[in-house]
Design an enzyme around this catalytic site. Structure first.
Site, PDB file in Angstrom:
ATOM      1  N   ALA A  14       0.811  -1.219   0.000  1.00 19.97           N
ATOM      2  CA  ALA A  14       0.000   0.000   0.000  1.00 19.97           C
ATOM      3  C   ALA A  14       0.848   1.274   0.000  1.00 19.97           C
ATOM      4  O   ALA A  14       0.329   2.366  -0.243  1.00 19.97           O
ATOM      5  CB  ALA A  14      -0.926   0.002   1.208  1.00 19.97           C
ATOM      6  N   ARG A  19      10.695   7.144  -1.745  1.00 19.59           N
ATOM      7  CA  ARG A  19      12.130   7.127  -2.060  1.00 19.59           C
ATOM      8  C   ARG A  19      12.409   6.782  -3.524  1.00 19.59           C
ATOM      9  O   ARG A  19      13.511   6.970  -4.016  1.00 19.59           O
ATOM     10  CB  ARG A  19      12.848   6.130  -1.118  1.00 19.59           C
ATOM     11  N   LYS A  26       5.281   2.292  -5.932  1.00 21.26           N
ATOM     12  CA  LYS A  26       6.548   1.548  -5.893  1.00 21.26           C
ATOM     13  C   LYS A  26       6.446   0.113  -6.405  1.00 21.26           C
ATOM     14  O   LYS A  26       7.258  -0.321  -7.224  1.00 21.26           O
ATOM     15  CB  LYS A  26       7.093   1.541  -4.464  1.00 21.26           C
ATOM     16  N   GLN A  80      -5.822  -0.293   2.603  1.00 20.07           N
ATOM     17  CA  GLN A  80      -5.320   0.464   3.750  1.00 20.07           C
ATOM     18  C   GLN A  80      -5.515   1.939   3.390  1.00 20.07           C
ATOM     19  O   GLN A  80      -4.856   2.457   2.489  1.00 20.07           O
ATOM     20  CB  GLN A  80      -3.827   0.167   3.981  1.00 20.07           C
ATOM     21  N   GLY A  85       1.863   2.749   8.323  1.00 17.05           N
ATOM     22  CA  GLY A  85       2.952   1.838   8.679  1.00 17.05           C
ATOM     23  C   GLY A  85       2.610   0.390   8.365  1.00 17.05           C
ATOM     24  O   GLY A  85       1.454   0.047   8.105  1.00 17.05           O
ATOM     25  N   GLY A 148      15.756  -3.329   9.098  1.00 15.72           N
ATOM     26  CA  GLY A 148      15.571  -3.560  10.525  1.00 15.72           C
ATOM     27  C   GLY A 148      16.605  -4.576  11.003  1.00 15.72           C
ATOM     28  O   GLY A 148      16.901  -5.536  10.291  1.00 15.72           O
ATOM     29  N   TYR A 395      -1.176   3.463 -49.019  1.00 16.59           N
ATOM     30  CA  TYR A 395      -1.923   4.480 -48.281  1.00 16.59           C
ATOM     31  C   TYR A 395      -2.161   5.688 -49.174  1.00 16.59           C
ATOM     32  O   TYR A 395      -1.224   6.235 -49.767  1.00 16.59           O
ATOM     33  CB  TYR A 395      -1.074   4.876 -47.055  1.00 16.59           C
ATOM     34  N   ARG A 448       7.106   2.559 -67.503  1.00 16.61           N
ATOM     35  CA  ARG A 448       8.092   3.632 -67.333  1.00 16.61           C
ATOM     36  C   ARG A 448       8.269   4.294 -68.684  1.00 16.61           C
ATOM     37  O   ARG A 448       7.960   3.687 -69.734  1.00 16.61           O
ATOM     38  CB  ARG A 448       9.417   3.074 -66.808  1.00 16.61           C
TER      39      ARG A 448
HETATM   40  C1  UD1 Z   1      10.613  -2.792   6.280  1.00 17.07           C
HETATM   41  C2  UD1 Z   1      10.793  -3.290   7.712  1.00 17.07           C
HETATM   42  C3  UD1 Z   1      12.280  -3.530   7.943  1.00 17.07           C
HETATM   43  C4  UD1 Z   1      12.807  -4.518   6.944  1.00 17.07           C
HETATM   44  C5  UD1 Z   1      12.520  -4.063   5.510  1.00 17.07           C
HETATM   45  C6  UD1 Z   1      12.845  -5.173   4.554  1.00 17.07           C
HETATM   46  C7  UD1 Z   1       9.025  -2.254   9.050  1.00 17.07           C
HETATM   47  C8  UD1 Z   1       8.689  -1.212  10.021  1.00 17.07           C
HETATM   48  N1  UD1 Z   1      10.290  -2.300   8.635  1.00 17.07           N
HETATM   49  O1  UD1 Z   1      11.274  -1.532   6.178  1.00 17.07           O
HETATM   50  O2  UD1 Z   1      12.483  -4.033   9.263  1.00 17.07           O
HETATM   51  O3  UD1 Z   1      14.199  -4.684   7.117  1.00 17.07           O
HETATM   52  O4  UD1 Z   1      11.119  -3.744   5.358  1.00 17.07           O
HETATM   53  O5  UD1 Z   1      12.753  -4.759   3.229  1.00 17.07           O
HETATM   54  O6  UD1 Z   1       8.159  -3.026   8.659  1.00 17.07           O
HETATM   55  N2  UD1 Z   1       3.553  -0.656   3.475  1.00 17.07           N
HETATM   56  C9  UD1 Z   1       2.180  -0.551   3.436  1.00 17.07           C
HETATM   57  N3  UD1 Z   1       1.582   0.411   4.180  1.00 17.07           N
HETATM   58  C10 UD1 Z   1       2.281   1.268   4.976  1.00 17.07           C
HETATM   59  C11 UD1 Z   1       3.693   1.145   5.010  1.00 17.07           C
HETATM   60  C12 UD1 Z   1       4.296   0.173   4.246  1.00 17.07           C
HETATM   61  O7  UD1 Z   1       1.504  -1.299   2.745  1.00 17.07           O
HETATM   62  O8  UD1 Z   1       1.639   2.096   5.642  1.00 17.07           O
HETATM   63  C13 UD1 Z   1       4.187  -1.694   2.655  1.00 17.07           C
HETATM   64  C14 UD1 Z   1       5.043  -1.098   1.573  1.00 17.07           C
HETATM   65  O9  UD1 Z   1       4.298  -0.929   0.369  1.00 17.07           O
HETATM   66  C15 UD1 Z   1       6.157  -2.123   1.413  1.00 17.07           C
HETATM   67  C16 UD1 Z   1       6.224  -2.788   2.771  1.00 17.07           C
HETATM   68  O10 UD1 Z   1       5.032  -2.459   3.456  1.00 17.07           O
HETATM   69  O11 UD1 Z   1       5.863  -3.088   0.433  1.00 17.07           O
HETATM   70  C17 UD1 Z   1       7.437  -2.330   3.582  1.00 17.07           C
HETATM   71  O12 UD1 Z   1       7.368  -0.920   3.738  1.00 17.07           O
HETATM   72  P1  UD1 Z   1       8.658  -0.001   3.550  1.00 17.07           P
HETATM   73  O13 UD1 Z   1       8.251   1.395   3.787  1.00 17.07           O
HETATM   74  O14 UD1 Z   1       9.318  -0.327   2.288  1.00 17.07           O
HETATM   75  O15 UD1 Z   1       9.512  -0.515   4.785  1.00 17.07           O
HETATM   76  P2  UD1 Z   1      11.095  -0.504   4.943  1.00 17.07           P
HETATM   77  O16 UD1 Z   1      11.510   0.827   5.409  1.00 17.07           O
HETATM   78  O17 UD1 Z   1      11.748  -1.057   3.753  1.00 17.07           O
HETATM   79 CA    CA Z   2      11.087  -1.686   1.768  1.00 17.17          CA
END
Ligand code: UD1
Ligand code: CA
Length: 462
Positions: A14, A19, A26, A80, A85, A148, A395, A448
């Site tokens: 979602a 970035r 994305k 969502q 998050g 993480g 054409y 021709r």
């Molecule tokens: C996340 C993890 C991190 C892990 C990394 C691996 C968390 C807090 N962190 O970080 O520990 O090492 O992935 O790649 O989970 N998304 C939603 N809704 C939201 C936020 C995110 O659907 O509100 C989805 C994003 O589309 C994505 C995934 O969740 O596909 C991860 O979100 P992203 O923001 O990429 O997390 P990272 O910072 O990469």
């Molecule tokens: Ca990610």
């Protein structure tokens, strides 16, 4: 299989992916022609989950539309509304799971496209055999930046996942990272996820905090540590997207090499996952193969050739050319510098040569258009010879018309064929003719002006 607990997968997709600096969500960015989310769906579907739930939010309609293009129909979508998050995203996904579901939830991220069936199988097996509350897919890397970190307690058990932005200097040095892929016992997950708060640097509901909560509730937390860090690459920016493309390309090319295809310089060709190649076919440097392509055995493709959505039979050679949505037979020679446009059918042993453009036409068996011609909306019979500079004038500025040239005709160089026109079989068109009337079979057509020679003209006029 039967003693395994039922499985539901939830793919978090979602997020906007700020970035990426893009207007495209994305998870729709492409890796070797397939969206990142498409790759994850493709891999997950191999486990035949009871349900495959995609959590969408940012530009939900376009993400949904892309998923619906996929061959998999077993998809359910959860919305969502606000991107608060990853824990909040998973919560949205859980609304699509029956509350009495007695099984495991496989959680993946739509931005982790390189994950393989093999690794997921190992993760799921580890989870089943240990009867963990949650099993996390982790990896050890010297470059844990942005992931993480897996924090283990004194006895080596996982106690928490610490996000980069919230980590102390010491925690940042941890080299075991979270892939964002987990298997949860459903009951434990729903109780933990409700307790996740957003007291952190980003004010987000971190899914990773569910791990700490499960630990505090004395749940059993395990990890399957994969040795292939590249497989769990999370794509957050376009540099990572390029890296993912490179990794995928290497994988696809080496799979074909293993199956008997010759790719002498694999880092110089681009072959999408939807392409199928026969053995002993060679793909030369500078070649791009996109979309649905079927290439037979012992073909020689490239160098410097682009092909999309086409079928090519055995033993055909295509050099320095552009081929789009065409059907090409066996023992055909194309190029250098030919342009084969959509809806063209080039039959066995035909030859299309230098600077020749073919559009919506049939080129018969053994027929040759070797130099500098335009063949559009045309049916060429078998064993026809098209002289250099032949143009089908299809054409009139408003409508398109058809040219038919029957078997064994010889079309002299620099001929214009003003369509609609039919040239009967075994006929010859004299070079330089403009033909606007049908030619009966076995005829010679000359259209021709007569040549006049003026002897000694130069002497008198200079
Ligand atoms: C996340 C993890 C991190 C892990 C990394 C691996 C968390 C807090 N962190 O970080 O520990 O090492 O992935 O790649 O989970 N998304 C939603 N809704 C939201 C936020 C995110 O659907 O509100 C989805 C994003 O589309 C994505 C995934 O969740 O596909 C991860 O979100 P992203 O923001 O990429 O997390 P990272 O910072 O990469
Ligand atoms: Ca990610």
């Amino acid at each position: 299989m039967s003693n395994k607990k039922p499985l539901i997968s939830i793919i978090l997709s979602a997020g906007a992916g700020t970035r990426m600096k893009s207007d495209i969500p994305k998870v729709l960015h492409k890796v070797l022609g397939e969206s990142m989310l498409g790759w994850v769906i493709r891999t997950v579907e191999k486990f035949k989950p009871k349900k495959n739930i995609i959590v969408i939010g940012y530009k939900a309609d376009s993400v949904k539309k892309d998923c619906e293009k996929s061959p998999y129909k077993n998809l359910d979508f959860a919305i969502q509304k606000k991107q608060l998050g990853s824990a909040d995203a998973l919560k949205a996904g859980i609304t699509k799971v029956d509350s009495d579901f007695n099984g495991n939830i496989l959680v993946l991220c739509g931005d982790t496209p390189l994950i393989t069936e093999k690794t997921l199988t190992k993760l799921l097996t580890a989870h089943e055999t240990t009867q963990n509350t949650v099993t996390i897919l982790t990896a050890i890397t010297g470059t844990p930046f942005s992931y993480g970190r897996i924090k283990r307690d004194a006895t080596g058990n996982i106690g928490a996942i610490i996000e980069e932005k919230d980590a102390s200097d010491e925690e940042r040095n941890i080299q075991e990272i979270n892939s964002g892929v987990y298997v949860f016992n459903f009951k434990a997950l729903i109780s933990a996820i409700d307790q996740v708060d957003c007291k952190n640097t980003k004010n987000e509901y971190y899914l990773t905090d569910a791990i700490k909560i499960i630990y505090q509730n004395s749940g059993k937390i395990g990890a399957y540590v994969t040795h292939d860090f590249s497989e769990i690459l999370g794509i957050n920016d376009k540099n990572a997207l390029s890296t993912a493309n490179q990794i995928k390309r290497t994988q696809i090319n080496s799979d074909w090499i293993e199956k008997g295809v010759n790719i002498p310089f694999p880092d110089q060709v681009y072959i999408e996952a939807s392409v199928k190649l026969g053995k002993d076919t060679t793909i030369q440097p500078g070649t791009t193969l996109k979309g649905d392509i079927l290439i037979g055995k012992a073909c020689d493709i490239g160098p410097n050739t682009f092909i999309n959505d086409s079928i090519i039979k055995n033993n055909t050679k295509i050099k320095f050319s552009y081929v789009s949505k065409a059907k090409i037979g066996s023992d055909v020679k194309i190029g250098p510098f030919s342009h084969i446009r959509p809806d063209s059918k080039i039959l066995d042993k035909a030859k299309v040569g230098n600077f020749t453009e073919i559009k919506n036409s049939i080129i018969g068996k053994g027929t040759k258009a070797s130099h500098l011609s335009y063949i559009g909306d045309t049916e060429l019979g078998n064993s026809v010879n098209i002289g250099a500079g032949t143009i089908t004038c299809n054409y009139d500025g408003k409508n398109k018309f058809k040219t038919v040239i029957e078997d064994n005709c010889f079309i002299g160089s620099n001929t214009n064929l003003v369509a609609p026109v039919v040239i009967g079989k075994h006929s010859i068109i004299a070079a330089g003719s403009t033909i606007n009337k049908n030619v009966p079979e076995k005829s010679l057509a000359i259209a021709r002006s007569h040549q006049k020679n003026k002897p000694e003209w130069r002497k008198k006029n200079s």
